[in-house]
Design an enzyme around this catalytic site. Structure first.
Site, PDB file in Angstrom:
ATOM      1  N   GLU A 113       0.945  -1.236   0.055  1.00  0.00           N
ATOM      2  CA  GLU A 113       0.070  -0.055  -0.125  1.00  0.00           C
ATOM      3  C   GLU A 113       0.775   1.140   0.012  1.00  0.00           C
ATOM      4  OE1 GLU A 113      -2.067  -1.211   3.928  1.00  0.00           O
ATOM      5  OE2 GLU A 113      -1.688   1.098   4.203  1.00  0.00           O
TER       6      GLU A 113
ATOM      7  N   CYS B 198      -3.093  -4.987   3.776  1.00  0.00           N
ATOM      8  CA  CYS B 198      -2.043  -5.596   4.123  1.00  0.00           C
ATOM      9  C   CYS B 198      -2.124  -7.364   3.605  1.00  0.00           C
ATOM     10  CB  CYS B 198      -2.135  -6.088   5.710  1.00  0.00           C
ATOM     11  SG  CYS B 198      -1.970  -4.539   6.600  1.00  0.00           S
TER      12      CYS B 198
ATOM     13  N   HIS C 213      -2.314 -12.452  10.625  1.00  0.00           N
ATOM     14  CA  HIS C 213      -2.047 -11.261  10.391  1.00  0.00           C
ATOM     15  C   HIS C 213      -1.729 -10.407  11.800  1.00  0.00           C
ATOM     16  CE1 HIS C 213      -1.391  -7.074   8.845  1.00  0.00           C
ATOM     17  NE2 HIS C 213      -2.398  -6.790   9.216  1.00  0.00           N
TER      18      HIS C 213
END
Lengths: 349, 389, 133
Positions: free
Chosen positions: A80, A112, A234
């Protein structure tokens, strides 16, 4: 069989602590950091960006195997914080590892999970026989707005996975994704910093997607948490992945090896791929890994991975391990941090 | 090839000359040289101009024609040539002018050097100096002109034990000389401590190790030696010249502590003049940085390789020493208008050989040498000048 | 820096592609069309050669008055590096302090930003070096 043939990582060496950051805004940064489970975050040098990080990770992956780069048929870079809004990171990487010109390339964005989305695409291209090898890279130099909670965790790093069918060191048994339109965290074109929905980013976003994805994947694979030696979730901070793991029935022991955010911060698109790399640095043949990446917007990519016998022949030592990058750290203060992030307004010539 | 004499010299003050434009500077030096030669300008057969960067510094190319025009000779359609060799532009222009007269093509030639460096800011003039190095393989990677000499210094310190004090001594000496030169950019003297404590530019080079960026122009009138006595009782003979080149990038040199181009150019000049290095009494050399003077006196074979620092500290190159180096103040104090430096060096040697250097006069000056380099030594020009009775 | 000029040099700046003279086997960087030793014998015989990126510090300095585009990195370390294959190049040394750099230190190539043509222009990438661990 399709899976990971090689992997490589890169994390910049500079670190700043929550205490350093908090001092600028008048809060007890050390305590805040502890509440997040983050003790330091990585900071890119003034001459580093997502492209340089992606190249270093990709080169490290290539150093560990004897693969002719010209046989790479696709390169996807997820981030990103691509340096250009238009002009892909992937073409610079392709040139820098000698893969040009007979390949396809593109950049991905999905917060992500842009890197893991690239893994899935490579799997399809490789499995269908359209290409021999594909490379997926997740790398970021994420920005947290000064004074915002994200400032304590948004960091820099990346990992590259070479996907193929020959000499696979970690077979990807299955990938499954859970995707919805959920506006938990976003950045509009032209804006420097992302915005987020505060507490909305928790239950309806991260937890819903990560937990559902993990459960659905295990159902499809007929597995339970006990089937896995390692789990990588994550990791926007040090707490969420532990909580998610616990809610699913995984132990801290299973999560530990793949949990890097406490030491280097949240590397966004690099996070889960770095976590998987950390696991592969120590894994043995037969070890099974459950990995679930989460991208705001929102979606979760789940992977059921089994390490193969090939890992015994794999020349991991040809490039630095995740441990090396985590430990090769130089502390900086907030002033240098600001300088490195090009936020000091220099004179215009 | 016939012998060539210098019969006229002229120079503007060097410094930050805000009031003067490039055109005015060029003309002023030329007029002084013609007056000094006591000739009419109508005698001139050609003009050679050394200029490094008018294109970038004053956005003007084609400067040879420009100077002819502003000198009033456009109607005579004088032949004119502009020469560029970084900061050796003046020296190489002198080389060309010498050839023109020695070959018999022309009899009276004016050669000048001029540079206007302060119409742009420091960043731009430094950028121009960087362009005299290898722009694509040195400058782009972050190297500045000073940093290249700094690395030469670092290597010289490593191989020969040269010290920062010895480097600073060059600045102290040259400022002492410059204080006696009314045309110098800097007239102040410096102490060793002042130089050593000045702020770092590129370690080990500090601010007071660096020659300034200056405006200025200098000019000479050349004519065949056989005609010289008609115009002056003190003609100076160009006894020898030598020109040489080397790799453009410092990193490509055979040895970073030696400027091979200086060694070759000076060998050629010594040979042509029939002069041995130890016969040289005075020298005007290219101290763009203090380390440059140290390395150059070695490469000119005025002192042994590696002993440049020691010799400087011991006063070998000072007034009263074996060979007085940079009696004008050098680039350091007299100033550094890039294209003019090579000519100004000759102006000083001629004044010294004529016995007209007043407070700066070196007693018994008979054989003088000038050394003008470009970049980090990719071009070197040496001239040997003698007074002959 | 102009776009075509930068683009032509990408193989050398990214991957340290130099040339090897087929006649005398010497390796040169950056690429050149004529071997300074073999002259005419080398014409058409200068073939692309990828250097390893490993080398040794030959000289170095710490710069306080920066080149264009390096203002944000002051002070920064510049070095002349003797590559293992023979050629020397000029490059920045990153990720360490000046006190760690010595003549003779072993270094390895890394991929970094060299500069940009302003905020709206092209970003230039290329080689820098770091001390070997």
């Amino acid at each position: 069989m399709v899976g990971i043939v090689s992997y490589g990582v890169y994390v910049p060496r500079y670190r700043i602590t929550p205490a350093e950051i908090g001092a600028v805004w008048g809060i007890d940064g050390k305590a805040y950091g502890e509440s997040l489970g983050v003790y330091a975050k990585s900071v890119p040098g003034p001459d580093e960006d997502t492209i340089t990080i992606a190249v270093m990770a990709a080169r490290n992956a290539m150093k560990r195997v004897n693969v002719n780069p010209k046989e790479i048929g696709a390169i996807y870079c997820g981030s990103e914080s691509h340096p250009y809004a238009v002009k892909p990171t992937a073409t610079v990487v392709a040139e820098a590892i000698g893969a040009t010109p007979d390949l396809t390339a593109a950049d991905y964005e999905f917060a992500c999970k842009a890197g893991t989305a690239g893994i899935q695409t490579c799997m399809g291209l490789v499995k269908s026989g359209m290409i021999k090898y594909g490379m997926a890279i997740g790398a970021d130099t994420s920005q947290g707005a000064p004074g915002d909670p994200l400032e304590y965790t948004a960091s820099a790093g990346g990992a590259a996975f070479l996907i193929g069918t020959e000499h696979v060191i970690a077979e990807i048994n299955r990938t499954y994704s859970y995707t919805t339109d959920t506006p938990d965290f976003w950045r509009r074109e032209g804006q420097m910093y992302p915005s987020h929905g505060g507490r909305f980013t928790g239950e309806p976003a991260y937890f819903r997607h990560v937990l559902t994805c993990a459960k659905n994947l295990m159902k499809l694979q007929n597995t339970t948490p006990e089937s896995y030696a390692y789990a990588v979730f994550h990791q926007p901070n040090g707490r969420f992945p532990r909580r998610a793991g616990k809610m699913l029935g995984f132990t801290d022991e299973q999560i530990k090896q793949g949990l890097l955010t406490p030491y280097i911060g949240n590397t966004y698109s690099g996070a889960v791929m770095l976590g998987i790399s950390s696991v592969l640095d120590v894994a043995k043949p037969g070890d099974r890994i459950l990995a679930v990446a989460f991208g705001s917007g929102a979606g979760a990519d789940g992977f059921d991975i089994t390490v193969t016998e090939e890992i015994k022949e794999y020349r991991r030592e040809n490039a630095p391990l995740v441990k090396y990058y985590v430990e090769n750290a130089q502390q900086i203060n907030y002033a240098i941090y600001t300088k490195f992030k090009h936020q000091i307004i220099l004179r215009e010539e | 090839m016939r012998d060539v004499a210098i019969i006229g010299i002229g120079m503007t003050k060097f410094g930050e000359l805000w009031e003067k434009s490039f055109r005015e500077l060029g003309i002023e030096a030329g007029l002084k040289a013609i007056a000094d030669a006591k000739i009419s300008g109508d005698l001139l057969d050609a003009l050679y101009v050394g200029n490094m960067s008018a294109g970038k510094l004053i956005e003007q190319e084609h400067v040879a024609s420009l100077i002819v025009d502003y000198s009033g000779y456009a109607s005579r359609h004088l032949p004119a040539v502009r020469v560029e060799a970084a900061s050796a532009s003046g020296g190489v222009a002198f080389y060309e002018a010498y050839l023109a007269v020695a070959s018999g093509l022309y009899d009276f030639v004016m050669v000048g050097g001029a540079e206007k460096m302060t119409d742009v800011g420091d960043a731009e003039s430094n950028r121009e100096l960087c362009a005299t190095a290898d722009n694509e393989w040195e400058s782009i990677f972050g190297a500045t002109y000073a940093s290249l000499f700094a690395m030469m210094a670092r290597r010289h310190m490593y191989e020969y034990g040269t010290t920062e004090e010895q480097m600073a001594q060059v600045a102290v000496k040259n400022h002492r000389f410059g204080s006696k030169n009314p045309l110098a950019h800097f007239r102040n003297t410096l102490t060793l401590d002042q130089v050593l404590n000045s702020s770092p530019v590129a370690t080990p080079i500090k601010t007071l190790d660096c020659a300034p960026v200056s405006d200025g122009a200098a000019a000479l009138v050349l004519c065949p030696w056989d005609h010289a006595r008609k115009f002056t009782d003190t003609p100076v003979k160009i006894a020898g010249i030598g020109l040489a080149t080397d790799t453009i990038a410092l990193h490509s040199r055979r040895d970073m502590c030696t400027m091979d181009a200086v060694v070759r150019a000076s060998s050629r000049a010594y040979h042509m003049a029939g002069v041995a290095p130890k016969q040289v009494n005075i020298a005007e050399i290219h101290d763009c940085y203090t380390i440059a003077e140290i390395i150059e006196i070695e490469d000119l074979r005025l002192v042994k390789k590696g002993e440049g620092g020691k010799a400087t500290a011991e006063g070998v190159t000072d007034m009263g020493g074996r060979v007085v180096v940079n009696p004008s103040g050098g680039l350091k104090a007299r100033g550094q208008p890039a294209g003019a430096v090579g000519i100004a060096q000759v102006v000083e040697i001629v004044e010294q050989l004529r016995g007209e250097a007043k407070e700066r006069q070196v007693q018994g000056a008979e054989v003088g040498l000038t050394l003008n380099i470009g970049g980090t030594g990719a071009t070197a020009f040496v001239s040997i000048l003698k007074r002959e009775n | 820096m102009q776009i075509p000029r930068f683009w032509r040099q990408i193989p050398s700046r990214y991957n340290l592609i130099g040339v090897q003279c087929e006649n005398c086997k010497r390796i040169y960087f950056p690429p050149r069309t004529v071997c300074p030793e073999c002259h005419r014998l080398s014409v058409g015989k200068m073939l692309p050669y990828k250097l390893s990126g490993m080398g040794v510090v030959h000289a170095f300095t710490q710069i306080y008055e920066p080149a264009d585009g390096f203002e944000n990195q002051v002070p920064y370390i510049m070095a002349i590096i003797q590559l293992d294959e023979g050629p020397r190049i000029t490059a920045q040394i990153v990720d360490c302090g000046i006190e760690d750099v010595k003549i003779g230190s072993r270094v390895e190539m890394v991929f970094r930003r060299l500069g940009e043509d302003g905020k709206a222009g092209i970003i230039y990438y290329g080689y820098k070096f770091r001390l070997c661990k």
